[in-house]
Design a protein around this motif. Structure first.
Motif, short mmCIF file in Angstrom:
data_model
loop_
_atom_site.label_atom_id
_atom_site.label_comp_id
_atom_site.label_asym_id
_atom_site.label_seq_id
_atom_site.Cartn_x
_atom_site.Cartn_y
_atom_site.Cartn_z
N GLY A 159 0.82 -1.21 0.00
CA GLY A 159 0.00 0.00 0.00
C GLY A 159 0.85 1.25 0.00
O GLY A 159 1.94 1.29 -0.59
N VAL A 160 0.39 2.30 0.70
CA VAL A 160 1.10 3.59 0.63
C VAL A 160 2.47 3.53 1.28
O VAL A 160 3.29 4.41 1.06
CB VAL A 160 0.29 4.73 1.29
CG1 VAL A 160 -0.94 5.04 0.49
CG2 VAL A 160 -0.03 4.40 2.72
N GLU A 196 -14.71 10.05 -4.97
CA GLU A 196 -14.70 8.79 -5.73
C GLU A 196 -15.78 8.80 -6.80
O GLU A 196 -15.57 8.29 -7.91
CB GLU A 196 -14.86 7.61 -4.78
CG GLU A 196 -13.62 7.44 -3.91
CD GLU A 196 -13.57 6.12 -3.18
OE1 GLU A 196 -14.66 5.60 -2.85
OE2 GLU A 196 -12.46 5.62 -2.94
N GLN A 239 -2.43 5.00 -12.30
CA GLN A 239 -2.22 4.37 -10.99
C GLN A 239 -1.43 3.08 -11.16
O GLN A 239 -1.88 2.12 -11.76
CB GLN A 239 -3.58 4.08 -10.34
CG GLN A 239 -3.43 3.49 -8.96
CD GLN A 239 -4.78 3.14 -8.35
OE1 GLN A 239 -5.81 3.71 -8.70
NE2 GLN A 239 -4.77 2.19 -7.43
N ALA A 245 -5.18 -0.86 -5.36
CA ALA A 245 -5.63 -0.97 -3.98
C ALA A 245 -6.10 -2.41 -3.78
O ALA A 245 -6.95 -2.89 -4.52
CB ALA A 245 -6.77 0.00 -3.72
N TYR A 246 -5.50 -3.11 -2.80
CA TYR A 246 -5.88 -4.50 -2.60
C TYR A 246 -6.98 -4.57 -1.55
O TYR A 246 -6.89 -3.91 -0.52
CB TYR A 246 -4.67 -5.31 -2.13
CG TYR A 246 -3.63 -5.47 -3.20
CD1 TYR A 246 -3.74 -6.48 -4.14
CD2 TYR A 246 -2.56 -4.60 -3.28
CE1 TYR A 246 -2.78 -6.64 -5.13
CE2 TYR A 246 -1.60 -4.74 -4.27
CZ TYR A 246 -1.71 -5.76 -5.20
OH TYR A 246 -0.78 -5.90 -6.17
N ASP A 283 -6.33 0.24 3.97
CA ASP A 283 -5.29 1.21 3.65
C ASP A 283 -5.93 2.56 3.34
O ASP A 283 -7.14 2.69 3.33
CB ASP A 283 -4.48 0.72 2.44
CG ASP A 283 -3.12 1.38 2.36
OD1 ASP A 283 -2.81 2.23 3.21
OD2 ASP A 283 -2.37 1.02 1.43
N TYR A 284 -5.08 3.52 3.11
CA TYR A 284 -5.59 4.85 2.78
C TYR A 284 -5.88 4.89 1.28
O TYR A 284 -5.32 5.72 0.56
CB TYR A 284 -4.56 5.92 3.13
CG TYR A 284 -3.93 5.77 4.48
CD1 TYR A 284 -4.68 6.04 5.62
CD2 TYR A 284 -2.62 5.37 4.62
CE1 TYR A 284 -4.12 5.91 6.87
CE2 TYR A 284 -2.05 5.24 5.87
CZ TYR A 284 -2.80 5.51 7.00
OH TYR A 284 -2.26 5.39 8.21
N SER A 285 -6.72 4.01 0.80
CA SER A 285 -6.93 3.95 -0.65
C SER A 285 -7.95 5.01 -1.06
O SER A 285 -9.08 4.70 -1.39
CB SER A 285 -7.38 2.56 -1.06
OG SER A 285 -8.48 2.19 -0.29
N TYR A 317 -5.23 6.72 -5.33
CA TYR A 317 -6.03 5.52 -5.57
C TYR A 317 -7.34 5.91 -6.26
O TYR A 317 -8.09 6.73 -5.74
CB TYR A 317 -6.33 4.80 -4.26
CG TYR A 317 -5.12 4.12 -3.68
CD1 TYR A 317 -4.78 2.83 -4.07
CD2 TYR A 317 -4.31 4.76 -2.76
CE1 TYR A 317 -3.66 2.20 -3.56
CE2 TYR A 317 -3.19 4.15 -2.24
CZ TYR A 317 -2.86 2.87 -2.63
OH TYR A 317 -1.76 2.25 -2.13
#
Lengths: 301, 491
Positions: free
Chosen positions: B272-273, B426, B441, B445-446, B451-453, B459
């Motif tokens: 992630g980030v 979004e 990107q 994003a998983y 996470d901060y997605s 993201y």
């Protein structure tokens, strides 16, 4: 291709303004057709409709029997100079012709040919934004000639030309017609078309006011009139009036006599002892013919 | 169509301003991106001095987090491990709303279960079957692969040859296979526990995202643990553990024979980030370059209206339908080529600058790198087509430029500057042409990572090509409308 333009019953409104109101006429090959009338008579709108720029509300404009919009490589059928100032100022004149040529599947060779034809070679590689109005007219004419079309439309081609340019374009128009092309030339000044137009379409308020051969027109306008050249204008007028003629002053030493044949005029002047230099059958100018025509048309209404 | 294309290309190349504008777009895109990259500096302070820790790389080449508590034995060949997870508990430090207490609790992605892993180095290959805090029983392998597997408490991993099979069971007798994966050679086998930090995302009072990540741990209780084929003794390790780490993050194992209790913190997942700077950081100039692209594309058509030149164009092609597609093709080709040059300079050169400043770069596959670069060029090209269509619809330069910027750049700026709520951001990036920025990107994003997605951190809600397709749809619709209008309207 049959090189005629058939304009039939065109009507067009722009908002509240009626631009065309049953405009109907035909342009034939082998002669220059003058398209005259005051500003706002619908000349430009008619030409724009012929080349498919504007859509008429009613009626049709056919080139060689078909609608312009259906033509493939249309510039090889119809060449038009509609607005000489319609140029990208930062593009050179030669490049302006080049994109037009490419759109018709033509190449640089034809571009250089027409540049030579209109005498624009020296300025061809300069930006068109710096062209004088006369040079723009020449570039517009070059664009019209690009596809070597059998039909040519010129909207006010004399605008901005110097006297040399006017002489040149008259010669060009005559030679294009002599090639057998149909040439339609609009103008709001009759004198520009003197000795050029073989046929005349006079427009007013969106319709055709007159549609005549120039020869007929001038003959009709000259009908039975006699021109007199004399240094004693006052005496001559008095003598002729006494003989029953209608006399019009046309210059410091010229008169036009109506209602008295040539022989009668000579007899009347001789009898009164008035000296004269010349008595001849009068030939009207195109402008006079036009005035006569529009006067008639006003009476007809 | 060929003469028309040639004609429009001649038109484009013979106006010096448009060529200059295209070059300006390239310079802005590459130059601003490089400036941004040059200004990006990372510094670290830690127990080992001011050396930034290496970010582990998983078998798939991604940056990963590989820090967990592992109670294990050696696995030289075939074998298996079976266990029943009978309890999951944990600790969360300073959760909302007060952020003032340490409370019992389990975060949704806390994981306890069985694992077979190549070795104890961070980033090595593995497969695991686990019970999670809030996402049921799952099988995961090699950090990126994740499969839901019901809610059964029994978990098993068995290896035959180099095939690893994960299975779950409600009662320890009838087993259901979840999936198989491959892991050959000597390995380690055992029980693991990991608990990622508790993530919240807030909005700063002046806009911007404020993320918080609070330490947690998890304790798994295992019964009926049985291992076959293993060698050596049971050993506990904190994989990826650092000296001086907070005590709550230090793992431990207690083995009573009949039951094992394993405590751990950390995560086994994509990074992630925290996985380093993303390569698209070097493409920050695109938004500026895009303005130049939009202006050139709009002018390519509106100038014809302003100068009356459109009459000549339409008289030369009275069918009209092909004119705008030809113009669009020229503008798209020029923009794509320019965008490709700009991105192909900005990305490698920018990454070089960033590495020189000690930045860790989140690694991506070559294919992803190519997609980001080519996709950026394609996004510029499609936006140019949209701008051209706007120019043909409005027939006015200013109106068309403003409309295109409002459609493409404004949503992107609003969404990524996080001046609006995340949900709204979004939606903007789903519904407006700005969706196409998703093509840039590089790190997805998983779902298995809390996470901060959010758009503000790069993201996008749509997948790269999905977002790009949205922009394409806008461009196609606008071009279609412009063609219809051009055919219908008087010149």
């Amino acid at each position: 291709m049959d090189a005629t333009v058939a304009v039939n019953g065109l009507r067009k409104r722009f908002g509240a303004t009626r631009a065309l109101d049953d405009m109907t006429f035909t342009v034939r090959p082998g002669t220059v057709t003058g398209f005259v009338g005051p500003n706002g008579a619908g000349k430009s709108t008619t030409m724009r409709i012929v080349v498919g720029l504007d859509r008429p509300d009613a009626g049709s404009a056919l080139v060689g029997g078909v609608a312009y919009r259906t033509l493939k490589r249309p510039l090889t059928h119809v060449g038009a100079l509609l607005d000489a100032s319609a140029l990208q100022p930062s593009r050179t004149g030669r490049h302006h012709l080049l994109w037009l040529a490419h759109s018709q599947g033509l190449g640089t060779r034809r571009v250089d040919e027409v540049l030579g034809l209109v005498g624009l070679e020296p300025a061809a590689r300069r930006k068109a934004g710096g062209y004088s109005l006369g040079m723009r007219q020449r570039l517009g004419i070059a664009a019209a000639l690009l596809g070597d079309p059998p039909v040519l439309l010129f909207d006010e081609p004399f605008n901005g030309l110097d006297p040399d340019g006017i002489v040149w374009i008259r010669g060009l128009l005559r030679s294009l017609a002599a090639d057998g092309r149909a040439v339609l030339v609009s103008s709001h000044l009759m004198s520009e078309l003197q000795d050029v137009a073989g046929h005349l379409v006079v427009a007013g308020r969106g319709r055709v006011v007159a549609d005549r051969d120039v020869e007929d027109l001038i003959a009709a306008a000259s009908d039975g009139r006699v021109g007199v050249r004399t240094t004693a204008r006052e005496d001559a007028m008095e003598a002729l009036a006494r003989a029953g003629a209608t006399v019009t002053v046309t210059g410091p030493d010229t008169l036009t006599v109506a209602g008295l044949p040539g022989a009668g005029t000579v007899a009347a002047l001789t009898a009164a002892g008035v000296p004269f230099a010349e008595v001849s059958a009068h030939r009207a100018t195109l402008e006079e013919a036009y005035m006569e025509l529009t006067r008639e048309s006003v009476e007809f209404r | 169509m060929i003469p028309l294309l040639r004609s429009e290309w001649t038109k484009f190349r013979t106006v010096r301003g448009w060529i200059a504008g295209s070059i300006v777009a390239i310079l802005l895109t590459a130059g601003v991106g490089l400036l941004g990259a040059a200004g990006s500096v990372r510094s670290c302070e830690g127990p080992n001095g001011n050396v930034c820790p290496e970010i582990p790389i998983g078998p798939g080449g991604q940056a990963v987090v590989d820090r967990f508590s592992f109670y294990h034995r050696a696995l030289p060949g075939d074998g298996s491990i079976t266990a029943r997870v009978t309890g999951v508990s944990g600790v969360i430090t300073y959760p909302p709303p007060g952020h003032d207490r340490i409370v019992p609790g389990v975060v949704p992605w806390a994981k306890v279960g069985v694992m077979v892993k190549r070795d104890l180095t961070q980033g090595s290959a593995y497969a695991a079957v686990m019970v999670t805090g809030d996402h049921g029983t799952r099988m995961q392998d090699d950090f990126v692969n994740d499969l839901a597997a019901g809610r059964d408490p029994w978990v098993r991993l068995s290896r035959t040859g180099d095939v690893l099979t994960g299975a779950t069971s409600a009662d320890g007798r009838s087993w259901r296979v979840v999936a198989t994966t491959r892991l050959a050679g000597p390995a380690v086998i055992g029980l693991f526990a990991a608990s990622p930090c508790d993530v919240t995302l807030g909005q700063g009072s002046l806009g911007g995202v404020v993320g918080a990540c609070r330490l947690t741990n998890v304790t798994g209780r295992f019964e009926d643990v049985s291992v076959e084929g293993a060698a050596g003794t049971w050993t506990h390790d904190d994989v990826g553990g650092e000296p001086g780490a907070p005590s709550l993050s230090v793992g431990s194992a207690r083995d009573w024979g009949s039951a094992v209790q394993l405590t751990g913190s950390g995560d086994v997942a994509p990074a992630g980030v925290d996985g380093g700077a993303v390569i698209e950081r070097t493409l920050s100039g695109v938004t500026i370059g895009l303005i130049a692209v939009i202006v050139v594309a709009v002018l390519f058509v509106t100038v014809e209206y302003r100068r009356g030149l459109i009459g000549a164009t339409l008289a030369a092609t009275p069918g009209r339908t092909g004119i705008l597609p030809a113009k669009a093709a020229v503008v798209a080709a020029v923009t794509f080529a320019g965008g490709l040059v700009a991105a192909a300079i900005a990305v490698p050169a920018g990454l070089r600058l960033m590495r020189a400043n000690d930045n860790a770069i989140a690694p991506v596959t070559t294919l992803t790198g190519v997609r980001v670069i080519v996709g950026t060029a394609a996004l510029l090209a499609v936006t140019a087509v949209l701008a051209l269509a706007m120019g043909a619809i409005f027939r006015r330069s200013a109106a068309a430029v403003i409309a295109t910027i409002l459609l493409v750049l404004l949503p992107q700026l609003l969404a990524t500057a996080s001046v609006i709520p995340v949900a709204a951001a979004e939606w903007l990036l789903r519904l407006t042409p700005a969706a196409g920025f998703a093509i840039q990107q590089s790190i997805p994003a998983y779902p298995q990572v809390e996470d901060y997605s959010v758009p503000a951190l790069g993201y996008y809600p749509l997948p790269p090509w999905g977002g790009f397709a949205v922009t394409c749809l806008y461009a196609a619709a606008a071009l279609g409308a412009a063609i219809v209008l051009l055919r219908r309207r008087d010149a």
